[in-house]
Design a protein around this motif. Sequence first.
Motif, PDB file in Angstrom:
ATOM      1  N   THR A   1     -28.966  70.662   6.371  1.00  0.00           N
ATOM      2  CA  THR A   1     -29.129  70.522   5.017  1.00  0.00           C
ATOM      3  C   THR A   1     -29.598  69.210   4.621  1.00  0.00           C
ATOM      4  OG1 THR A   1     -27.821  73.043   4.236  1.00  0.00           O
ATOM      5  CG2 THR A   1     -28.723  70.589   2.220  1.00  0.00           C
TER       6      THR A   1
ATOM      7  N   PHE B   1     -29.751  75.023   4.289  1.00  0.00           N
ATOM      8  CA  PHE B   1     -30.134  75.483   2.510  1.00  0.00           C
ATOM      9  C   PHE B   1     -31.296  74.917   1.476  1.00  0.00           C
ATOM     10  CE2 PHE B   1     -25.421  75.720   3.489  1.00  0.00           C
ATOM     11  CZ  PHE B   1     -25.375  77.774   3.085  1.00  0.00           C
ATOM     12  N   ASP B   2     -31.698  75.607   1.119  1.00  0.00           N
ATOM     13  CA  ASP B   2     -32.959  75.034   0.160  1.00  0.00           C
ATOM     14  C   ASP B   2     -32.803  73.862  -0.705  1.00  0.00           C
ATOM     15  OD1 ASP B   2     -34.808  76.398   2.315  1.00  0.00           O
ATOM     16  OD2 ASP B   2     -34.904  77.892   1.050  1.00  0.00           O
ATOM     17  N   SER B   3     -30.993  73.854  -1.223  1.00  0.00           N
ATOM     18  CA  SER B   3     -31.127  73.403  -2.318  1.00  0.00           C
ATOM     19  C   SER B   3     -29.243  72.502  -1.846  1.00  0.00           C
ATOM     20  CB  SER B   3     -31.288  73.734  -3.808  1.00  0.00           C
ATOM     21  OG  SER B   3     -30.515  75.234  -3.907  1.00  0.00           O
ATOM     22  N   ILE B   4     -29.319  71.850  -2.902  1.00  0.00           N
ATOM     23  CA  ILE B   4     -27.513  71.490  -3.178  1.00  0.00           C
ATOM     24  C   ILE B   4     -27.197  72.370  -3.826  1.00  0.00           C
ATOM     25  CG2 ILE B   4     -25.823  69.944  -4.035  1.00  0.00           C
ATOM     26  CD1 ILE B   4     -27.895  68.686  -1.337  1.00  0.00           C
ATOM     27  N   ASP B   5     -27.272  73.322  -4.649  1.00  0.00           N
ATOM     28  CA  ASP B   5     -26.958  73.911  -5.314  1.00  0.00           C
ATOM     29  C   ASP B   5     -26.546  75.282  -4.372  1.00  0.00           C
ATOM     30  OD1 ASP B   5     -26.663  72.119  -7.643  1.00  0.00           O
ATOM     31  OD2 ASP B   5     -28.272  73.636  -8.692  1.00  0.00           O
ATOM     32  N   GLU B   6     -27.489  75.624  -3.768  1.00  0.00           N
ATOM     33  CA  GLU B   6     -27.816  77.048  -3.024  1.00  0.00           C
ATOM     34  C   GLU B   6     -26.037  76.442  -1.691  1.00  0.00           C
ATOM     35  OE1 GLU B   6     -29.265  80.058  -0.629  1.00  0.00           O
ATOM     36  OE2 GLU B   6     -30.536  78.001  -0.575  1.00  0.00           O
TER      37      GLU B   6
END
Length: 347
Positions: free
Chosen positions: A277, A316-321
């Motif tokens: 990521t 992952f596409d985002s830190i939140d994910e």
Amino acid sequence: MHRWTDLAEVPTGFGPSVVTLGNFDGVHRGHHSVLTRMVTDARAAGARAVAVTFSPHPAQVHHPDTAPPLLTGDEDRLLLLERTGLDAVLMLTYTLDFARQTPEEFVSRYLVHALGARTVVVGRDVRFGWENAGDLTTMTELGAKYGFAVDVIEDLAAEPEPEAPLGRTPDEEHLSRVADPLHRRWSSTWVRELLTDGRVTEAASILGRPHRVRGVVVHGDARGRELGYPTANLSADAAGMVPADGVYAGWLRRLDLAPDAADAVLPAAISVGTNPTFDGVARRVEAYVLDRTDLDLYGEDVALEFVARLRATLRFDSIDELVATMHDDVARARELLVAAGGPPAGW
């Protein structure tokens, strides 16, 4: 248990002894069964039980580019050998010069004159001496010449498990049925195959304990702390084969503390991989101690013990994910470790 690395350390007149030789990488259940039986037989005969082993592994000397990864480092190998009840281990430094000894030179110098062997325990596929010229027939002939018996041990095989081990996924259960024949010989090679696939639960059934990687905790990128999950990063020279990339439930064992000290063994979620990521390159082994952000483990010698694989490494596409998935990983790791009934005994 006596630990010797040179003939000069072996007491004069040592013996009589029952001796076996091998690499004993991982000291798995097959090794353990043979060695504990050997110890019992030695005690009954009024002899001492001794294992002769080598460091580095001969394959690392003869074929350094293709040698398999070692399951355990020397210190852990010695600790595991000690658990079998052996009286002594002679760990010889393996070099090309050492390898040039003839089979008879090796047997005479180390087994007979140094250790006072009365029985030598070997497998049918034993090989020793220059270019592995010595075999079972050679050992038997040398035994007749030098006055020791040769005890041949048969391969030991794993029994089929009555049910799937803790943490095995349906896919892992399928792989177990189709890839692992019943009663397959216990071997270090089999353990390596399983770890290469991330199948740490099955590897533990052969080892007789969770597989572990041991090293010093070093500073990382501090990215886990920023995300609320601070991790202990192992040094790049950590000992023990690193399983396949992924996230695992396991234990962090603090080897600098007494085994019964508070916080000596802690539940953990262990990550192996390159942190895709964040476009990472270096492969790392790091562990988050569940529900703890107050620990300062830098510089400590720790062992990470792998209980079950939770998932493969993902980008992952985002830190939140990523954080949401880490939260789920921690919850699942906690459930598995509680179901496991606590950490295994230390060694």
